[in-house]
Scaffold this motif. Structure first.
Motif, PDB file in Angstrom:
ATOM      1  N   ALA A  23      -6.414 -11.674   8.163  1.00 55.35           N
ATOM      2  CA  ALA A  23      -5.469 -11.092   7.607  1.00 55.35           C
ATOM      3  C   ALA A  23      -5.895 -10.430   6.139  1.00 55.35           C
ATOM      4  CB  ALA A  23      -3.964 -11.586   7.630  1.00 55.35           C
ATOM      5  N   ASP A  24      -6.462 -11.620   5.783  1.00 57.28           N
ATOM      6  CA  ASP A  24      -7.202 -11.265   4.324  1.00 57.28           C
ATOM      7  C   ASP A  24      -8.428 -10.338   4.354  1.00 57.28           C
ATOM      8  OD1 ASP A  24      -5.317 -12.834   3.152  1.00 57.28           O
ATOM      9  OD2 ASP A  24      -7.086 -14.582   3.075  1.00 57.28           O
TER      10      ASP A  24
ATOM     11  N   ASP B 218      -4.199  -5.200   3.159  1.00 55.53           N
ATOM     12  CA  ASP B 218      -2.631  -5.077   3.079  1.00 55.53           C
ATOM     13  C   ASP B 218      -2.329  -4.525   4.692  1.00 55.53           C
ATOM     14  OD1 ASP B 218      -2.379  -5.955   0.748  1.00 55.53           O
ATOM     15  OD2 ASP B 218      -2.248  -4.105  -0.253  1.00 55.53           O
TER      16      ASP B 218
ATOM     17  N   SER C 166      -4.659  -1.625   8.604  1.00 57.34           N
ATOM     18  CA  SER C 166      -4.334  -2.067   7.278  1.00 57.34           C
ATOM     19  C   SER C 166      -4.840  -0.563   6.361  1.00 57.34           C
ATOM     20  CB  SER C 166      -5.246  -3.120   6.920  1.00 57.34           C
ATOM     21  OG  SER C 166      -6.602  -2.635   7.100  1.00 57.34           O
TER      22      SER C 166
ATOM     23  N   ASN D 249       0.248 -10.329   6.258  1.00 55.84           N
ATOM     24  CA  ASN D 249      -0.450 -10.947   5.266  1.00 55.84           C
ATOM     25  C   ASN D 249       0.329 -12.013   4.427  1.00 55.84           C
ATOM     26  OD1 ASN D 249      -1.081  -7.483   4.934  1.00 55.84           O
ATOM     27  ND2 ASN D 249      -2.910  -8.858   4.970  1.00 55.84           N
TER      28      ASN D 249
END
Length: 152
Positions: free
Chosen positions: A57-58, A62, A86, A116
């Motif tokens: 996710a990082d 976003d 994202s 996130n």
């Protein structure tokens, strides 16, 4: 932390062996990971909650859109269960285990940023009723996954 709190809470309870077993199974559902950063946590009923790791996710940045296969879809390990998009990229998400999707996280329709903000709690993608529980054994445990991500 949950195990410690659970252990303290039930330390004074003299439960039957069956009750102790069910409490232990409920309290500890360790996550297992694929090398592609999907995770699964399987409960005592053989239902695996699936998502992408905080690391993934990082790396994505976003998340602005998430799509998940609907309940009733049968998947084999490695099949697509959905996709996340994202501001940086789009990525398919693959099933870490085989089985039937019994629930898709409807909250992601309106709030894909949950991936996130809370990838392991509120940002899960789907729940799969496992058809082959032994597949879990081939996945990485927490320590092996940490080593894997450190090498990337």
């Amino acid at each position: 932390m949950l195990r410690t709190a659970t252990a303290r809470a039930f330390a004074s309870v003299r439960a039957t062996p069956a009750l102790r077993l069910s409490l232990r199974g409920y309290a500890s559902a360790p996550r297992r990971y694929t090398k592609d950063h999907e995770w699964v946590s399987v409960d005592a009923n053989g239902v695996g909650t699936v998502g992408i790791s905080k690391y993934a996710a990082d790396a994505l940045g976003d998340v602005v859109f998430a799509e998940v296969q609907p309940a009733g879809t049968t998947v084999a390990k490695g099949d697509s269960v959905g996709a996340v998009e994202s501001v940086k990229a789009a990525s398919d998400v693959y099933a870490p285990v085989s089985g039937e999707i019994i629930e898709a996280n409807a909250e992601l329709d309106a709030s894909p940023e949950l991936i996130n903000e809370s990838s392991f709690d509120k940002g899960w993608l789907c729940k799969i009723k496992l058809s082959n529980p032994k597949e879990i054994e081939a996945l990485l445990d927490e320590a092996a996954y940490a080593k894997h991500t450190a090498a990337e």
